[in-house]
Design a protein around this motif. Sequence first.
Motif, mmCIF file in Angstrom:
data_model
loop_
_atom_site.group_PDB
_atom_site.id
_atom_site.type_symbol
_atom_site.label_atom_id
_atom_site.label_comp_id
_atom_site.label_asym_id
_atom_site.label_seq_id
_atom_site.Cartn_x
_atom_site.Cartn_y
_atom_site.Cartn_z
ATOM 1 N N VAL A 1 -0.510 -0.767 -4.338
ATOM 2 C CA VAL A 1 0.572 -0.659 -5.316
ATOM 3 C C VAL A 1 0.310 -1.723 -6.377
ATOM 4 N N GLU A 2 0.223 -1.292 -7.615
ATOM 5 C CA GLU A 2 -0.005 -2.226 -8.723
ATOM 6 C C GLU A 2 1.277 -2.999 -9.019
ATOM 7 N N PRO A 3 1.151 -4.197 -9.627
ATOM 8 C CA PRO A 3 2.358 -4.962 -9.988
ATOM 9 C C PRO A 3 3.328 -4.112 -10.825
ATOM 10 N N ARG A 4 4.596 -4.151 -10.458
ATOM 11 C CA ARG A 4 5.685 -3.439 -11.147
ATOM 12 C C ARG A 4 5.549 -1.913 -11.086
ATOM 13 N N GLU A 5 4.704 -1.401 -10.197
ATOM 14 C CA GLU A 5 4.548 0.047 -10.029
ATOM 15 C C GLU A 5 5.346 0.478 -8.798
ATOM 16 N N PRO A 6 6.280 1.404 -8.946
ATOM 17 C CA PRO A 6 7.002 1.895 -7.765
ATOM 18 C C PRO A 6 6.023 2.622 -6.818
ATOM 19 N N PRO A 7 6.187 2.476 -5.502
ATOM 20 C CA PRO A 7 5.265 3.107 -4.556
ATOM 21 C C PRO A 7 5.096 4.617 -4.732
ATOM 22 N N HIS A 8 6.170 5.342 -5.115
ATOM 23 C CA HIS A 8 5.998 6.797 -5.296
ATOM 24 C C HIS A 8 5.063 7.100 -6.468
ATOM 25 N N ARG A 9 5.042 6.215 -7.475
ATOM 26 C CA ARG A 9 4.096 6.402 -8.590
ATOM 27 C C ARG A 9 2.674 6.084 -8.134
ATOM 28 N N THR A 10 2.543 5.080 -7.259
ATOM 29 C CA THR A 10 1.223 4.741 -6.715
ATOM 30 C C THR A 10 0.637 5.947 -5.996
ATOM 31 N N VAL A 11 1.447 6.586 -5.167
ATOM 32 C CA VAL A 11 0.951 7.715 -4.392
ATOM 33 C C VAL A 11 0.575 8.872 -5.326
ATOM 34 N N THR A 12 1.343 9.064 -6.372
ATOM 35 C CA THR A 12 1.028 10.102 -7.356
ATOM 36 C C THR A 12 -0.298 9.785 -8.054
ATOM 37 N N ARG A 13 -0.465 8.533 -8.467
ATOM 38 C CA ARG A 13 -1.694 8.099 -9.149
ATOM 39 C C ARG A 13 -2.902 8.207 -8.218
ATOM 40 N N GLU A 14 -2.755 7.708 -6.997
ATOM 41 C CA GLU A 14 -3.874 7.714 -6.049
ATOM 42 C C GLU A 14 -4.303 9.135 -5.685
ATOM 43 N N ILE B 1 0.864 -1.179 0.000
ATOM 44 C CA ILE B 1 0.000 0.000 0.000
ATOM 45 C C ILE B 1 0.901 1.230 0.000
ATOM 46 N N ALA B 2 0.485 2.271 -0.705
ATOM 47 C CA ALA B 2 1.208 3.547 -0.666
ATOM 48 C C ALA B 2 0.225 4.634 -0.234
ATOM 49 N N VAL B 3 0.636 5.450 0.747
ATOM 50 C CA VAL B 3 -0.227 6.506 1.270
ATOM 51 C C VAL B 3 0.521 7.835 1.281
ATOM 52 N N ALA B 4 -0.256 8.919 1.234
ATOM 53 C CA ALA B 4 0.313 10.259 1.201
ATOM 54 C C ALA B 4 -0.156 11.078 2.386
ATOM 55 N N ALA B 5 0.784 11.700 3.076
ATOM 56 C CA ALA B 5 0.476 12.683 4.110
ATOM 57 C C ALA B 5 0.634 14.050 3.469
ATOM 58 N N LEU B 6 -0.468 14.605 2.947
ATOM 59 C CA LEU B 6 -0.435 15.958 2.403
ATOM 60 C C LEU B 6 -0.447 16.924 3.578
ATOM 61 N N VAL B 7 0.572 17.768 3.642
ATOM 62 C CA VAL B 7 0.720 18.700 4.755
ATOM 63 C C VAL B 7 0.791 20.123 4.206
ATOM 64 N N ARG B 8 -0.044 20.986 4.816
ATOM 65 C CA ARG B 8 -0.072 22.403 4.420
ATOM 66 C C ARG B 8 -0.367 23.235 5.658
ATOM 67 N N ASP B 9 0.437 24.246 5.886
ATOM 68 C CA ASP B 9 0.227 25.178 7.005
ATOM 69 C C ASP B 9 0.060 24.456 8.338
ATOM 70 N N GLY B 10 0.860 23.409 8.555
ATOM 71 C CA GLY B 10 0.813 22.689 9.824
ATOM 72 C C GLY B 10 -0.387 21.771 9.992
ATOM 73 N N HIS B 11 -1.131 21.528 8.934
ATOM 74 C CA HIS B 11 -2.297 20.647 8.957
ATOM 75 C C HIS B 11 -2.051 19.469 8.016
ATOM 76 N N VAL B 12 -2.637 18.319 8.338
ATOM 77 C CA VAL B 12 -2.528 17.142 7.478
ATOM 78 C C VAL B 12 -3.920 16.799 6.952
#
Length: 133
Positions: free
Chosen positions: A41-54, A7-18
């Motif tokens: 994470v899809e097969p053969r997909e790097p996790p950073h690409r997963t987070v970008t896609r998601e 699994i790939a997840v993103a912590a979007l942080v802005r102005d001290g908030h998530v």
Amino acid sequence: MAARIPIAVAALVRDGHVLLGHRHPSRRWYPDCWDLVGGHVEPREPPHRTVTRECLEELGVRVHDPVPIPMTVSDATLDVHAFLVTRWTGEPVNAAPDEHDDLRWFRPSELAALRLAHPASLFSILSAVRVED
């Protein structure tokens, strides 16, 4: 032992908030709780690409330069890849209402009171927010 689910997840942080998404009550896994946005994470997909896609699929934003951060979860069936995201194009919206029924920005002091999908991740999320404070 079965292979762990990546699994790939993103912590979007802005102005001290998530930004967290509230998982729809009809979800099979971790319903009716708050979680970071992300997915499988899809097969053969790097996790950073997963987070970008998601982030594009679920929030309608294009993330830039996701930075890997450590993330602790207590579910031994998951292999979680977490990323700190502080730059993106667009304004986050709930582009996947079947997955999340709410999106909200939280201050670090509000996180402990939430029902989180992965309570063990609280310290990791707080650390990510503090990095940008």
